[in-house]
Write a protein that holds these residues in place. Structure first.
Motif, mmCIF file in Angstrom:
data_model
loop_
_atom_site.group_PDB
_atom_site.id
_atom_site.type_symbol
_atom_site.label_atom_id
_atom_site.label_comp_id
_atom_site.label_asym_id
_atom_site.label_seq_id
_atom_site.Cartn_x
_atom_site.Cartn_y
_atom_site.Cartn_z
ATOM 1 N N ARG A 95 0.770 -1.197 -0.174
ATOM 2 C CA ARG A 95 0.077 0.029 -0.226
ATOM 3 C C ARG A 95 0.801 1.287 0.130
ATOM 4 O O ARG A 95 1.852 1.434 0.672
ATOM 5 C CB ARG A 95 -0.825 0.092 1.382
ATOM 6 C CG ARG A 95 -1.800 -1.126 1.399
ATOM 7 C CD ARG A 95 -2.916 -0.493 2.396
ATOM 8 N NE ARG A 95 -2.172 -0.806 3.877
ATOM 9 C CZ ARG A 95 -1.611 -1.975 4.377
ATOM 10 N NH1 ARG A 95 -2.217 -3.095 3.875
ATOM 11 N NH2 ARG A 95 -1.163 -1.874 5.355
ATOM 12 N N THR A 97 -0.169 4.154 1.171
ATOM 13 C CA THR A 97 -0.489 4.617 2.319
ATOM 14 C C THR A 97 -0.570 3.768 3.325
ATOM 15 O O THR A 97 -1.351 3.061 3.697
ATOM 16 C CB THR A 97 -1.732 5.713 2.249
ATOM 17 O OG1 THR A 97 -2.744 4.690 1.872
ATOM 18 C CG2 THR A 97 -1.548 6.767 1.314
ATOM 19 N N PHE A 150 -7.562 -1.054 0.320
ATOM 20 C CA PHE A 150 -8.467 0.278 0.729
ATOM 21 C C PHE A 150 -8.967 0.365 2.259
ATOM 22 O O PHE A 150 -9.002 1.228 2.802
ATOM 23 C CB PHE A 150 -9.504 0.523 -0.357
ATOM 24 C CG PHE A 150 -10.576 -0.290 -0.197
ATOM 25 C CD1 PHE A 150 -11.739 0.042 0.602
ATOM 26 C CD2 PHE A 150 -10.697 -1.577 -0.681
ATOM 27 C CE1 PHE A 150 -12.774 -0.761 0.659
ATOM 28 C CE2 PHE A 150 -11.677 -2.328 -0.677
ATOM 29 C CZ PHE A 150 -12.740 -1.968 0.129
#
Length: 171
Positions: A95, A97, A150
């Motif tokens: 990821r 973030t 997400f």
């Protein structure tokens, strides 16, 4: 930080597909009573969230168990890809973030671990297997940047917020 391979994500998606197909009541039944059928999927979803949280910078025995499950899933999936369809295994990008858990967030994960173990021990064989597969799927997909990654950031933020508001008020 944990990493996931194409094979690991493939294993996670296979678990997801398996459990959704096992749960699927049919279109008529789902439209007839959607709340009842959605409630049957809720324990799996909560276990998935727990599994995803264990991959977010958790150390100690919980982090070791999560990393071990992820490593085994990567190996199983990479082997299946290589021998099953002739695809070369490779590591996926993590990821972009990454939101690690804070100290109070890790406290929340420990509390959730106690609840998860109690739920697995309390349930019958089918329920326990469902919870374990949900956590396994969360571990494999929680580190991916694509399909389910997400959800990791909001889960970490929620655990950190709960921990901050719980333990911040005690001291």
């Amino acid at each position: 930080m944990n990493y996931v391979t194409y094979g690991g994500v493939t294993v996670g998606i296979c678990i997801l597909v398996w459990d959704v197909i096992q749960w699927w009541p049919g279109r008529k039944q789902l439209l007839k009573d959607p709340v009842k059928h959605a409630a049957k999927l809720l324990p799996w979803l909560l276990a998935w969230c727990y599994g995803a949280l264990t991959t977010l910078g958790v150390a100690g025995l919980i982090g070791l168990a999560s990393s071990t499950v992820l490593g085994i899933s990567n190996w199983l999936g990479d082997t299946a890809l290589l021998w099953g369809v002739g695809e070369q295994p490779g590591q996926l990008a993590a990821r972009a973030t990454f939101t690690p858990l804070t100290g109070p967030g890790n406290c929340v994960v420990l509390i959730l671990t106690a609840g998860f173990i109690a739920a697995v021990r309390k349930g019958n064989d089918h329920e326990s297997a469902l919870l374990k597969r949900g956590a396994w799927c969360g571990i494999t997909l929680g580190t991916s940047a694509g399909v389910a990654g997400f959800a990791a950031v909001p889960l970490a933020l929620a655990a950190n917020w709960i921990g901050d508001n719980t333990f911040g008020r005690i001291g």
